[in-house]
Design a protein around this motif. Structure first.
Motif, PDB file in Angstrom:
ATOM      1  N   ARG A   1     114.926 128.249 124.884  1.00 15.85           N
ATOM      2  CA  ARG A   1     116.220 127.613 125.195  1.00 15.85           C
ATOM      3  C   ARG A   1     117.216 127.836 124.058  1.00 15.85           C
ATOM      4  O   ARG A   1     118.400 128.070 124.292  1.00 15.85           O
ATOM      5  CB  ARG A   1     116.034 126.118 125.459  1.00 15.85           C
ATOM      6  CG  ARG A   1     115.370 125.819 126.793  1.00 15.85           C
ATOM      7  CD  ARG A   1     115.419 124.336 127.124  1.00 15.85           C
ATOM      8  NE  ARG A   1     114.747 124.061 128.375  1.00 15.85           N
ATOM      9  CZ  ARG A   1     115.281 124.233 129.569  1.00 15.85           C
ATOM     10  NH1 ARG A   1     116.521 124.695 129.670  1.00 15.85           N
ATOM     11  NH2 ARG A   1     114.609 123.946 130.667  1.00 15.85           N
ATOM     12  N   ARG A   2     116.729 127.757 122.826  1.00 14.84           N
ATOM     13  CA  ARG A   2     117.619 128.018 121.685  1.00 14.84           C
ATOM     14  C   ARG A   2     118.066 129.478 121.689  1.00 14.84           C
ATOM     15  O   ARG A   2     119.223 129.789 121.377  1.00 14.84           O
ATOM     16  CB  ARG A   2     116.920 127.661 120.377  1.00 14.84           C
ATOM     17  CG  ARG A   2     116.716 126.163 120.180  1.00 14.84           C
ATOM     18  CD  ARG A   2     116.217 125.808 118.785  1.00 14.84           C
ATOM     19  NE  ARG A   2     114.843 126.216 118.553  1.00 14.84           N
ATOM     20  CZ  ARG A   2     113.765 125.478 118.838  1.00 14.84           C
ATOM     21  NH1 ARG A   2     113.918 124.276 119.375  1.00 14.84           N
ATOM     22  NH2 ARG A   2     112.550 125.931 118.568  1.00 14.84           N
ATOM     23  N   LEU A   3     117.144 130.372 122.047  1.00 14.16           N
ATOM     24  CA  LEU A   3     117.498 131.790 122.139  1.00 14.16           C
ATOM     25  C   LEU A   3     118.549 132.005 123.224  1.00 14.16           C
ATOM     26  O   LEU A   3     119.505 132.771 123.028  1.00 14.16           O
ATOM     27  CB  LEU A   3     116.252 132.629 122.427  1.00 14.16           C
ATOM     28  CG  LEU A   3     116.480 134.127 122.676  1.00 14.16           C
ATOM     29  CD1 LEU A   3     117.124 134.787 121.471  1.00 14.16           C
ATOM     30  CD2 LEU A   3     115.160 134.813 123.028  1.00 14.16           C
ATOM     31  N   GLU A   4     118.387 131.355 124.373  1.00 12.00           N
ATOM     32  CA  GLU A   4     119.357 131.496 125.470  1.00 12.00           C
ATOM     33  C   GLU A   4     120.738 131.001 125.048  1.00 12.00           C
ATOM     34  O   GLU A   4     121.756 131.579 125.438  1.00 12.00           O
ATOM     35  CB  GLU A   4     118.866 130.731 126.694  1.00 12.00           C
ATOM     36  CG  GLU A   4     117.677 131.396 127.371  1.00 12.00           C
ATOM     37  CD  GLU A   4     117.031 130.526 128.437  1.00 12.00           C
ATOM     38  OE1 GLU A   4     116.346 131.079 129.307  1.00 12.00           O
ATOM     39  OE2 GLU A   4     117.205 129.284 128.390  1.00 12.00           O
TER      40      GLU A   4
ATOM     41  N   ILE B   1     105.236 124.348 125.475  1.00 14.13           N
ATOM     42  CA  ILE B   1     106.439 123.525 125.308  1.00 14.13           C
ATOM     43  C   ILE B   1     107.238 124.003 124.096  1.00 14.13           C
ATOM     44  O   ILE B   1     108.475 124.111 124.158  1.00 14.13           O
ATOM     45  CB  ILE B   1     106.056 122.038 125.182  1.00 14.13           C
ATOM     46  CG1 ILE B   1     105.491 121.540 126.521  1.00 14.13           C
ATOM     47  CG2 ILE B   1     107.262 121.194 124.762  1.00 14.13           C
ATOM     48  CD1 ILE B   1     104.816 120.187 126.443  1.00 14.13           C
ATOM     49  N   ALA B   2     106.558 124.309 122.995  1.00 18.90           N
ATOM     50  CA  ALA B   2     107.249 124.808 121.801  1.00 18.90           C
ATOM     51  C   ALA B   2     107.947 126.127 122.090  1.00 18.90           C
ATOM     52  O   ALA B   2     109.092 126.356 121.661  1.00 18.90           O
ATOM     53  CB  ALA B   2     106.259 124.969 120.644  1.00 18.90           C
ATOM     54  N   LEU B   3     107.264 127.015 122.829  1.00 14.79           N
ATOM     55  CA  LEU B   3     107.873 128.302 123.180  1.00 14.79           C
ATOM     56  C   LEU B   3     109.077 128.100 124.086  1.00 14.79           C
ATOM     57  O   LEU B   3     110.105 128.768 123.923  1.00 14.79           O
ATOM     58  CB  LEU B   3     106.839 129.201 123.855  1.00 14.79           C
ATOM     59  CG  LEU B   3     107.333 130.575 124.298  1.00 14.79           C
ATOM     60  CD1 LEU B   3     107.831 131.383 123.105  1.00 14.79           C
ATOM     61  CD2 LEU B   3     106.229 131.335 125.030  1.00 14.79           C
TER      62      LEU B   3
ATOM     63  N   GLU C   1      98.929 128.774 116.370  1.00 16.59           N
ATOM     64  CA  GLU C   1      98.486 128.333 117.688  1.00 16.59           C
ATOM     65  C   GLU C   1      99.377 128.913 118.780  1.00 16.59           C
ATOM     66  O   GLU C   1      98.905 129.282 119.857  1.00 16.59           O
ATOM     67  CB  GLU C   1      98.480 126.807 117.763  1.00 16.59           C
ATOM     68  CG  GLU C   1      97.408 126.173 116.901  1.00 16.59           C
ATOM     69  CD  GLU C   1      97.387 124.668 117.016  1.00 16.59           C
ATOM     70  OE1 GLU C   1      98.085 124.128 117.897  1.00 16.59           O
ATOM     71  OE2 GLU C   1      96.669 124.032 116.230  1.00 16.59           O
ATOM     72  N   ILE C   2     100.679 128.997 118.495  1.00 18.63           N
ATOM     73  CA  ILE C   2     101.591 129.577 119.480  1.00 18.63           C
ATOM     74  C   ILE C   2     101.292 131.056 119.648  1.00 18.63           C
ATOM     75  O   ILE C   2     101.240 131.575 120.762  1.00 18.63           O
ATOM     76  CB  ILE C   2     103.055 129.353 119.059  1.00 18.63           C
ATOM     77  CG1 ILE C   2     103.362 127.853 119.049  1.00 18.63           C
ATOM     78  CG2 ILE C   2     104.007 130.090 120.001  1.00 18.63           C
ATOM     79  CD1 ILE C   2     104.706 127.495 118.498  1.00 18.63           C
TER      80      ILE C   2
ATOM     81  N   ARG D   1     104.544 113.595 120.166  1.00 22.48           N
ATOM     82  CA  ARG D   1     104.622 115.027 119.852  1.00 22.48           C
ATOM     83  C   ARG D   1     103.944 115.307 118.527  1.00 22.48           C
ATOM     84  O   ARG D   1     103.890 114.464 117.657  1.00 22.48           O
ATOM     85  CB  ARG D   1     106.103 115.469 119.747  1.00 22.48           C
ATOM     86  CG  ARG D   1     106.866 115.446 121.038  1.00 22.48           C
ATOM     87  CD  ARG D   1     106.330 116.464 122.019  1.00 22.48           C
ATOM     88  NE  ARG D   1     106.299 117.801 121.454  1.00 22.48           N
ATOM     89  CZ  ARG D   1     107.354 118.615 121.438  1.00 22.48           C
ATOM     90  NH1 ARG D   1     108.497 118.248 121.957  1.00 22.48           N
ATOM     91  NH2 ARG D   1     107.251 119.814 120.906  1.00 22.48           N
ATOM     92  N   ARG D   2     103.444 116.490 118.381  1.00 20.57           N
ATOM     93  CA  ARG D   2     102.978 116.947 117.082  1.00 20.57           C
ATOM     94  C   ARG D   2     103.579 118.316 116.844  1.00 20.57           C
ATOM     95  O   ARG D   2     103.876 119.046 117.795  1.00 20.57           O
ATOM     96  CB  ARG D   2     101.453 117.008 117.020  1.00 20.57           C
ATOM     97  CG  ARG D   2     100.840 118.143 117.826  1.00 20.57           C
ATOM     98  CD  ARG D   2      99.335 118.174 117.612  1.00 20.57           C
ATOM     99  NE  ARG D   2      98.714 119.256 118.344  1.00 20.57           N
ATOM    100  CZ  ARG D   2      98.607 120.506 117.921  1.00 20.57           C
ATOM    101  NH1 ARG D   2      99.128 120.843 116.755  1.00 20.57           N
ATOM    102  NH2 ARG D   2      98.009 121.434 118.652  1.00 20.57           N
ATOM    103  N   GLN D   3     103.744 118.656 115.587  1.00 18.31           N
ATOM    104  CA  GLN D   3     104.272 119.981 115.269  1.00 18.31           C
ATOM    105  C   GLN D   3     103.177 121.011 115.529  1.00 18.31           C
ATOM    106  O   GLN D   3     102.036 120.832 115.108  1.00 18.31           O
ATOM    107  CB  GLN D   3     104.705 120.029 113.802  1.00 18.31           C
ATOM    108  CG  GLN D   3     105.448 121.297 113.444  1.00 18.31           C
ATOM    109  CD  GLN D   3     105.920 121.271 112.005  1.00 18.31           C
ATOM    110  OE1 GLN D   3     105.234 120.767 111.132  1.00 18.31           O
ATOM    111  NE2 GLN D   3     107.084 121.819 111.757  1.00 18.31           N
TER     112      GLN D   3
END
Length: 201
Positions: free
Chosen positions: A141-144, A134-136, A114-115, A107-109
């Motif tokens: 998921r955190r928002l959910e 994938i980052a989004l 870019e997002i 993985r890379r940050q």
């Protein structure tokens, strides 16, 4: 879609809720064009690799929808919202497989810029868009976890490309609430992604 077709779709959805699995085969031809349009909107955000084309995305999502043991789709917008979720998962799984094949799972940050470019339909090369997807997804998921309704609004509005009105019908809330909470969700995702990028989340 004509009023007659919408009435037929509603009837078939009720039959599905009552346990008639045959209704799903009748439903697909009626909503196929809308599913194809939905898939095309999602694919446009992550162009670059045509292995998973729009038609393939529709078929993959169809298989996931058909595999649901007890569908509870109350309306056409609700069905399309669930379809958008299925397509989101197909794209996410595909992006993860590509990342694993190319980078052996490393993985890379992902910089927030870019997002943001991915969400606006830009960004290059294709693997950057995969990482951004994938980052989004992880942020969503955190928002959910934080607020499930906000997460569903993002699914409908961003992934499903649904209108305020269709989102409201799909989720059983007012259009004014959708509009207000859509703005809240966007701000939340921005803060979350910014925090991950800066290592403060």
């Amino acid at each position: 879609m004509s009023d007659l077709q919408q009435h037929t779709v509603t009837r078939l959805l009720h039959q599905l809720r009552a346990g008639d699995r045959r209704a799903f085969d009748e439903l697909l031809p009626l909503v196929y064009d809308e599913l194809h349009e939905l898939a095309a909107r999602q694919r446009r955000r992550w162009e670059g690799d045509e292995t998973l084309n729009t038609t393939a995305l529709v078929h993959e999502a169809y298989l996931r929808l058909a595999d649901q043991s007890e569908p509870r789709w109350a309306s056409r917008p609700h069905f399309l919202a669930v379809a958008a979720t299925a397509m989101r998962q197909v794209l996410l799984d595909y992006a993860k497989r590509k990342r694993a094949a190319k980078r052996e799972g490393r993985r890379r940050q992902v910089p927030l810029e870019e997002i943001e470019a991915t969400l606006k339909g830009g960004g290059d090369p294709a693997e950057v868009r995969d990482e951004a997807l994938i980052a989004l997804e992880e942020a969503l998921r955190r928002l959910e976890d934080h607020d499930p309704v906000l997460g569903r609004i993002v699914e409908c509005r961003f992934f499903g490309g649904m209108t305020i009105e269709d989102t409201a019908e799909a989720l059983g809330i007012s259009p004014a609430t959708v509009k207000r909470r859509w703005a809240v969700a966007q701000a939340w995702l921005y803060r979350d992604l910014k925090g991950v990028r800066e290592g403060t989340a």
